[in-house]
Design a protein around this motif. Structure first.
Motif, PDB file in Angstrom:
ATOM      1  N   LYS A 183      44.977  31.893  43.914  1.00 46.32           N
ATOM      2  CA  LYS A 183      44.849  32.981  42.944  1.00 46.32           C
ATOM      3  C   LYS A 183      43.444  32.997  42.356  1.00 46.32           C
ATOM      4  O   LYS A 183      42.949  31.976  41.897  1.00 46.32           O
ATOM      5  CB  LYS A 183      45.866  32.803  41.827  1.00 46.32           C
ATOM      6  CG  LYS A 183      45.858  33.902  40.796  1.00 46.32           C
ATOM      7  CD  LYS A 183      46.955  33.665  39.766  1.00 46.32           C
ATOM      8  CE  LYS A 183      47.108  34.846  38.860  1.00 46.32           C
ATOM      9  NZ  LYS A 183      48.203  34.660  37.921  1.00 46.32           N
TER      10      LYS A 183
ATOM     11  N   LEU B 146      41.842  35.831  39.747  1.00 48.30           N
ATOM     12  CA  LEU B 146      42.097  37.075  39.019  1.00 48.30           C
ATOM     13  C   LEU B 146      41.110  37.167  37.868  1.00 48.30           C
ATOM     14  O   LEU B 146      40.927  36.212  37.121  1.00 48.30           O
ATOM     15  CB  LEU B 146      43.532  37.092  38.483  1.00 48.30           C
ATOM     16  CG  LEU B 146      43.926  38.262  37.605  1.00 48.30           C
ATOM     17  CD1 LEU B 146      43.948  39.554  38.406  1.00 48.30           C
ATOM     18  CD2 LEU B 146      45.286  38.013  36.977  1.00 48.30           C
TER      19      LEU B 146
ATOM     20  N   THR C 110      39.807  39.878  34.720  1.00 45.35           N
ATOM     21  CA  THR C 110      39.904  41.125  33.970  1.00 45.35           C
ATOM     22  C   THR C 110      38.753  41.167  32.966  1.00 45.35           C
ATOM     23  O   THR C 110      38.293  40.120  32.496  1.00 45.35           O
ATOM     24  CB  THR C 110      41.238  41.281  33.223  1.00 45.35           C
ATOM     25  OG1 THR C 110      41.397  40.180  32.328  1.00 45.35           O
ATOM     26  CG2 THR C 110      42.405  41.340  34.183  1.00 45.35           C
TER      27      THR C 110
ATOM     28  N   LYS D  61      39.896  45.284  36.604  1.00 46.58           N
ATOM     29  CA  LYS D  61      40.574  44.097  37.129  1.00 46.58           C
ATOM     30  C   LYS D  61      40.147  43.846  38.571  1.00 46.58           C
ATOM     31  O   LYS D  61      39.998  44.781  39.349  1.00 46.58           O
ATOM     32  CB  LYS D  61      42.088  44.303  37.072  1.00 46.58           C
ATOM     33  CG  LYS D  61      42.893  43.119  37.608  1.00 46.58           C
ATOM     34  CD  LYS D  61      44.385  43.327  37.387  1.00 46.58           C
ATOM     35  CE  LYS D  61      45.029  43.826  38.653  1.00 46.58           C
ATOM     36  NZ  LYS D  61      46.490  43.869  38.588  1.00 46.58           N
TER      37      LYS D  61
ATOM     38  N   GLU E 298      41.382  41.259  41.799  1.00 41.03           N
ATOM     39  CA  GLU E 298      42.353  40.272  42.271  1.00 41.03           C
ATOM     40  C   GLU E 298      42.052  39.918  43.719  1.00 41.03           C
ATOM     41  O   GLU E 298      41.942  40.794  44.574  1.00 41.03           O
ATOM     42  CB  GLU E 298      43.770  40.817  42.141  1.00 41.03           C
ATOM     43  CG  GLU E 298      44.812  39.755  42.387  1.00 41.03           C
ATOM     44  CD  GLU E 298      46.182  40.141  41.865  1.00 41.03           C
ATOM     45  OE1 GLU E 298      47.073  39.286  41.884  1.00 41.03           O
ATOM     46  OE2 GLU E 298      46.372  41.303  41.436  1.00 41.03           O
TER      47      GLU E 298
ATOM     48  N   GLY F 228      38.840  41.235  47.799  1.00 42.09           N
ATOM     49  CA  GLY F 228      39.885  41.518  46.832  1.00 42.09           C
ATOM     50  C   GLY F 228      39.979  42.985  46.496  1.00 42.09           C
ATOM     51  O   GLY F 228      39.277  43.827  47.072  1.00 42.09           O
TER      52      GLY F 228
END
Length: 113
Positions: A15, A17, A19, A51, A53, A68
């Motif tokens: 992961k 991520l 933001t 965002k 990811e 991503g």
């Protein structure tokens, strides 16, 4: 930023991520910063965050590619980011921090196209 990985160099990251609050954008030019938050750019009143990811992360020689989905104004598009692994940071008291990924300048040019 959230990162879950089994290796220091992110190659096995399950992961990644990120933001960001659109209102936190700062370019050292107040007039430009205000304009970027208006509807013809980010529309900060309606879309308060962007965002990213991760979909995959691959080592290419001495460099890395971070793939991503980038979401801005509720529109999501795939992006490829060339990043540099900055290593694990240890502060003067011996505390270790998450490994650092540094976005290479060429990657930002691709996003803006």
């Amino acid at each position: 930023m959230e990162v879950e990985t089994e290796e220091d160099d992110f190659t096995k990251a399950s992961k990644i991520l990120f933001t960001a609050d659109i209102n936190s954008i700062g370019t050292n030019n107040a007039q430009r910063d205000t304009h970027l938050k208006l509807p013809d750019f980010f529309s900060a009143d309606q879309y308060s965050q962007l965002k990213f990811e991760r979909t995959s992360f691959k080592k290419h020689g001495a460099n890395y590619m971070l793939y991503g989905d980038l979401t801005i104004r509720n529109i999501t598009k795939p992006v490829e980011l060339e990043v540099e692994y900055g290593g694990t940071v240890t502060d003067p008291w011996g505390e270790k921090y998450e490994p650092a990924l540094l976005l290479k300048e060429r990657s930002t040019e691709k996003i803006l196209d």
